[in-house]
Motif scaffolding. Structure first.
Motif, PDB file in Angstrom:
ATOM      1  N   ASN A   1       0.831  -1.198   0.000  1.00  0.00           N
ATOM      2  CA  ASN A   1       0.000   0.000   0.000  1.00  0.00           C
ATOM      3  C   ASN A   1       0.865   1.247   0.000  1.00  0.00           C
ATOM      4  O   ASN A   1       2.045   1.223   0.356  1.00  0.00           O
ATOM      5  CB  ASN A   1      -0.917   0.019   1.240  1.00  0.00           C
ATOM      6  N   TRP A   2       0.217   2.356  -0.399  1.00  0.00           N
ATOM      7  CA  TRP A   2       0.804   3.680  -0.246  1.00  0.00           C
ATOM      8  C   TRP A   2       0.142   4.369   0.940  1.00  0.00           C
ATOM      9  O   TRP A   2      -1.047   4.189   1.186  1.00  0.00           O
ATOM     10  CB  TRP A   2       0.607   4.540  -1.488  1.00  0.00           C
ATOM     11  N   VAL A   3       0.928   5.163   1.654  1.00  0.00           N
ATOM     12  CA  VAL A   3       0.386   5.977   2.736  1.00  0.00           C
ATOM     13  C   VAL A   3       0.029   7.338   2.153  1.00  0.00           C
ATOM     14  O   VAL A   3       0.895   8.065   1.672  1.00  0.00           O
ATOM     15  CB  VAL A   3       1.405   6.135   3.878  1.00  0.00           C
ATOM     16  N   VAL A   4      -1.266   7.662   2.182  1.00  0.00           N
ATOM     17  CA  VAL A   4      -1.755   8.937   1.646  1.00  0.00           C
ATOM     18  C   VAL A   4      -1.806   9.937   2.796  1.00  0.00           C
ATOM     19  O   VAL A   4      -2.525   9.726   3.787  1.00  0.00           O
ATOM     20  CB  VAL A   4      -3.135   8.782   0.996  1.00  0.00           C
ATOM     21  N   THR A   5      -1.055  11.003   2.671  1.00  0.00           N
ATOM     22  CA  THR A   5      -0.991  12.009   3.731  1.00  0.00           C
ATOM     23  C   THR A   5      -1.866  13.217   3.460  1.00  0.00           C
ATOM     24  O   THR A   5      -2.112  14.019   4.368  1.00  0.00           O
ATOM     25  CB  THR A   5       0.455  12.472   3.929  1.00  0.00           C
ATOM     26  N   ASP A   6      -2.359  13.376   2.231  1.00  0.00           N
ATOM     27  CA  ASP A   6      -3.197  14.535   1.912  1.00  0.00           C
ATOM     28  C   ASP A   6      -4.012  14.225   0.658  1.00  0.00           C
ATOM     29  O   ASP A   6      -3.545  13.518  -0.236  1.00  0.00           O
ATOM     30  CB  ASP A   6      -2.333  15.782   1.683  1.00  0.00           C
ATOM     31  N   GLY A   7      -5.235  14.729   0.595  1.00  0.00           N
ATOM     32  CA  GLY A   7      -6.072  14.577  -0.578  1.00  0.00           C
ATOM     33  C   GLY A   7      -7.232  13.619  -0.409  1.00  0.00           C
ATOM     34  O   GLY A   7      -8.096  13.550  -1.289  1.00  0.00           O
ATOM     35  N   LEU A   8      -7.290  12.871   0.683  1.00  0.00           N
ATOM     36  CA  LEU A   8      -8.371  11.918   0.930  1.00  0.00           C
ATOM     37  C   LEU A   8      -8.926  12.107   2.326  1.00  0.00           C
ATOM     38  O   LEU A   8      -8.207  12.514   3.255  1.00  0.00           O
ATOM     39  CB  LEU A   8      -7.874  10.465   0.780  1.00  0.00           C
ATOM     40  N   GLN A   9     -10.218  11.805   2.466  1.00  0.00           N
ATOM     41  CA  GLN A   9     -10.882  11.810   3.752  1.00  0.00           C
ATOM     42  C   GLN A   9     -11.390  10.409   4.059  1.00  0.00           C
ATOM     43  O   GLN A   9     -11.552   9.575   3.163  1.00  0.00           O
ATOM     44  CB  GLN A   9     -12.055  12.808   3.760  1.00  0.00           C
ATOM     45  N   ALA A  10     -11.624  10.147   5.325  1.00  0.00           N
ATOM     46  CA  ALA A  10     -12.165   8.855   5.717  1.00  0.00           C
ATOM     47  C   ALA A  10     -13.574   8.679   5.154  1.00  0.00           C
ATOM     48  O   ALA A  10     -14.367   9.630   5.092  1.00  0.00           O
ATOM     49  CB  ALA A  10     -12.184   8.725   7.245  1.00  0.00           C
ATOM     50  N   GLY A  11     -13.891   7.462   4.706  1.00  0.00           N
ATOM     51  CA  GLY A  11     -15.219   7.154   4.198  1.00  0.00           C
ATOM     52  C   GLY A  11     -15.382   7.321   2.705  1.00  0.00           C
ATOM     53  O   GLY A  11     -16.464   7.033   2.169  1.00  0.00           O
ATOM     54  N   GLU A  12     -14.349   7.744   1.970  1.00  0.00           N
ATOM     55  CA  GLU A  12     -14.451   7.892   0.521  1.00  0.00           C
ATOM     56  C   GLU A  12     -14.150   6.561  -0.160  1.00  0.00           C
ATOM     57  O   GLU A  12     -13.415   5.718   0.369  1.00  0.00           O
ATOM     58  CB  GLU A  12     -13.484   8.965   0.031  1.00  0.00           C
ATOM     59  N   GLN A  13     -14.731   6.397  -1.364  1.00  0.00           N
ATOM     60  CA  GLN A  13     -14.561   5.169  -2.130  1.00  0.00           C
ATOM     61  C   GLN A  13     -13.510   5.400  -3.221  1.00  0.00           C
ATOM     62  O   GLN A  13     -13.691   6.230  -4.099  1.00  0.00           O
ATOM     63  CB  GLN A  13     -15.891   4.723  -2.763  1.00  0.00           C
ATOM     64  N   VAL A  14     -12.421   4.625  -3.148  1.00  0.00           N
ATOM     65  CA  VAL A  14     -11.308   4.751  -4.087  1.00  0.00           C
ATOM     66  C   VAL A  14     -11.350   3.560  -5.039  1.00  0.00           C
ATOM     67  O   VAL A  14     -11.457   2.407  -4.611  1.00  0.00           O
ATOM     68  CB  VAL A  14      -9.963   4.799  -3.342  1.00  0.00           C
ATOM     69  N   VAL A  15     -11.254   3.839  -6.338  1.00  0.00           N
ATOM     70  CA  VAL A  15     -11.293   2.796  -7.355  1.00  0.00           C
ATOM     71  C   VAL A  15      -9.950   2.058  -7.366  1.00  0.00           C
ATOM     72  O   VAL A  15      -8.886   2.686  -7.479  1.00  0.00           O
ATOM     73  CB  VAL A  15     -11.593   3.381  -8.743  1.00  0.00           C
ATOM     74  N   VAL A  16     -10.007   0.733  -7.260  1.00  0.00           N
ATOM     75  CA  VAL A  16      -8.811  -0.103  -7.275  1.00  0.00           C
ATOM     76  C   VAL A  16      -8.771  -1.008  -8.502  1.00  0.00           C
ATOM     77  O   VAL A  16      -7.709  -1.320  -9.018  1.00  0.00           O
ATOM     78  CB  VAL A  16      -8.737  -0.957  -5.989  1.00  0.00           C
TER      79      VAL A  16
END
Length: 411
Positions: free
Chosen positions: A350-365
């Protein structure tokens, strides 16, 4: 009459062709209508998504390192002489105190014999002077001997005692030199090749060793890291110092990770002005001697921890694009939209995302290829994504997994 009769078959053929064409068009229309669901709309494409959440995240880094022995000892000659025998197997394991080389001991045995004779002479002289002094004691009381002669005898005894001490010290030195003719291993470890041959003349003034022993059941990992990167990790975690004792994993050249883990010992407090790097040292168990001194490896260590971070699979992120690192987020209306994010470090797959995302969002994988075939802004159907394939993903199902791989490659 002839003209009307001849035109009648032509009209018949034209009518027949027209009827066939209408029938084919009607059949094609029926098939197209049957392929579309009720309402005339195509179903929304399915894409695999994960729902982001905040969690404690270890900030792992992968750094270059050189393997170094835990202890190194150079075997050197402590006396001069000719090497008679080599008593070890090159490349083998030796124990502390094991005999490695035999230097000709004959000259040193002769020195021992001479020192023993000198000691015996000094002791005999001391015995003679002591007996004389004992006889002078009653004679001095009877004034049968002068005080000066008695005083000289007392001084002679003290000198004889000193001579005995000197002879004993010389004998001890002679025995030490004789023992040094047998060269012993100062530490336990693996010994390299012999750097002197039998018959060679060795000296205490020689600059080179006779052999080198390295203790390899544990090894050091000398790690280098950019000072800027180290400071960045500290700022992310809100820590002032990188704690010792952190676990360290070794990544070999083929990408495999060693099952054993080491621990971080310390981080240097000085930055190398020529490279802008700091040195970290870790200790690694090495009972099977899999790691060799001087070997280049890569190490992974979690130097800090974010109290609340977001992890996304690496295949979900497009790195190094014109806008930076991006990924796709499914909005409330079901439409995927591009999002610029900031990547901190790697955490496993995994990558650690430090900015640009909030909890509860759906990310396309998964499912990027389907999105490329649809017009922009097309709603999608988000389904949970699992990183592990289903158990029946063998045979025909394995072939069905190939488009997903192509989706990832297209990213």
């Amino acid at each position: 009459m002839r003209s009307a009769t001849s035109s009648s078959p032509s009209l018949t053929r034209v009518a027949a062709c027209t009827l066939v064409a209408l029938t084919l068009l009607s059949a094609c229309g029926s098939k197209n209508n049957a392929a579309q669901p009720p309402g005339g709309k195509m179903p929304a494409p399915e894409v695999g998504v994960i729902t982001t959440k905040l969690q404690p995240v270890a900030l792992e880094t992968e750094l270059p390192a050189r393997v170094g022995p835990i202890r190194v000892s150079q075997v050197r000659a402590r006396v001069n002489g000719v090497v008679l025998k080599r008593l070890f197997t090159e490349g083998g394991v030796v124990k502390e105190g094991q005999s490695l080389f035999q230097i000709d001991p004959a000259p040193y045995q002769a020195q021992v014999n001479s020192a023993q004779a000198a000691l015996a002479k000094a002791e005999a002289n001391l015995s003679s002077v002591s007996a004389t002094l004992e006889r002078y004691v009653p004679l001095l009381a009877a004034e049968a001997v002068s005080k000066q002669e008695y005083t000289n005898t007392v001084a002679a005894k003290k000198q004889a005692e000193a001579d005995v001490g000197t002879a004993k010290a010389a004998l001890q030195i002679a025995r030490i030199n004789r023992d040094y003719a047998n060269v012993y291993a100062p530490i336990s470890g693996r010994i390299g090749q012999a750097l002197v041959t039998e018959g060679a003349l060795v000296s205490t003034a020689d600059t080179g060793p006779m052999a080198v022993i390295q203790q390899l059941d544990k090894v050091y990992l000398n790690i280098t890291q950019s000072a800027n990167e180290l400071q960045h990790l500290r700022r992310q975690a809100g820590e002032k110092n990188i704690a010792s004792g952190l676990p360290v994993s070794v990544v070999l050249d083929d990408g495999s990770v060693m099952p054993r883990k080491g621990r971080l010992l310390f981080s240097d407090v000085t930055v190398d002005p020529s490279t802008g790097q700091v040195t970290l040292r870790a200790e690694m168990p090495n009972p099977d001697y899999a790691l060799l001194p001087g070997q280049y490896v890569r190490v992974r260590l979690a130097q800090a921890e974010l109290p609340a971070g977001i992890l996304v699979p690496q295949q979900a992120v497009t790195r190094g694009g014109p806008q930076g690192d991006t990924l796709l987020v499914v909005g409330q209306d079901g439409k995927p939209m591009q999002r610029i994010v900031k990547i901190g470090s790697q955490n496993g797959a995994n990558w650690v995302v430090t900015d640009g995302l909030q909890a509860g969002e759906q990310v396309v994988v998964d499912g990027f290829q389907k999105l490329q075939m649809m017009p922009p802004g097309t709603p999608v159907k988000a389904v949970p994504w699992s990183p592990t394939p289903a158990p029946e993903a063998a045979g025909p199902a394995a072939g069905a997994k190939q488009p997903a791989a192509a989706d990832t490659a297209s990213r």
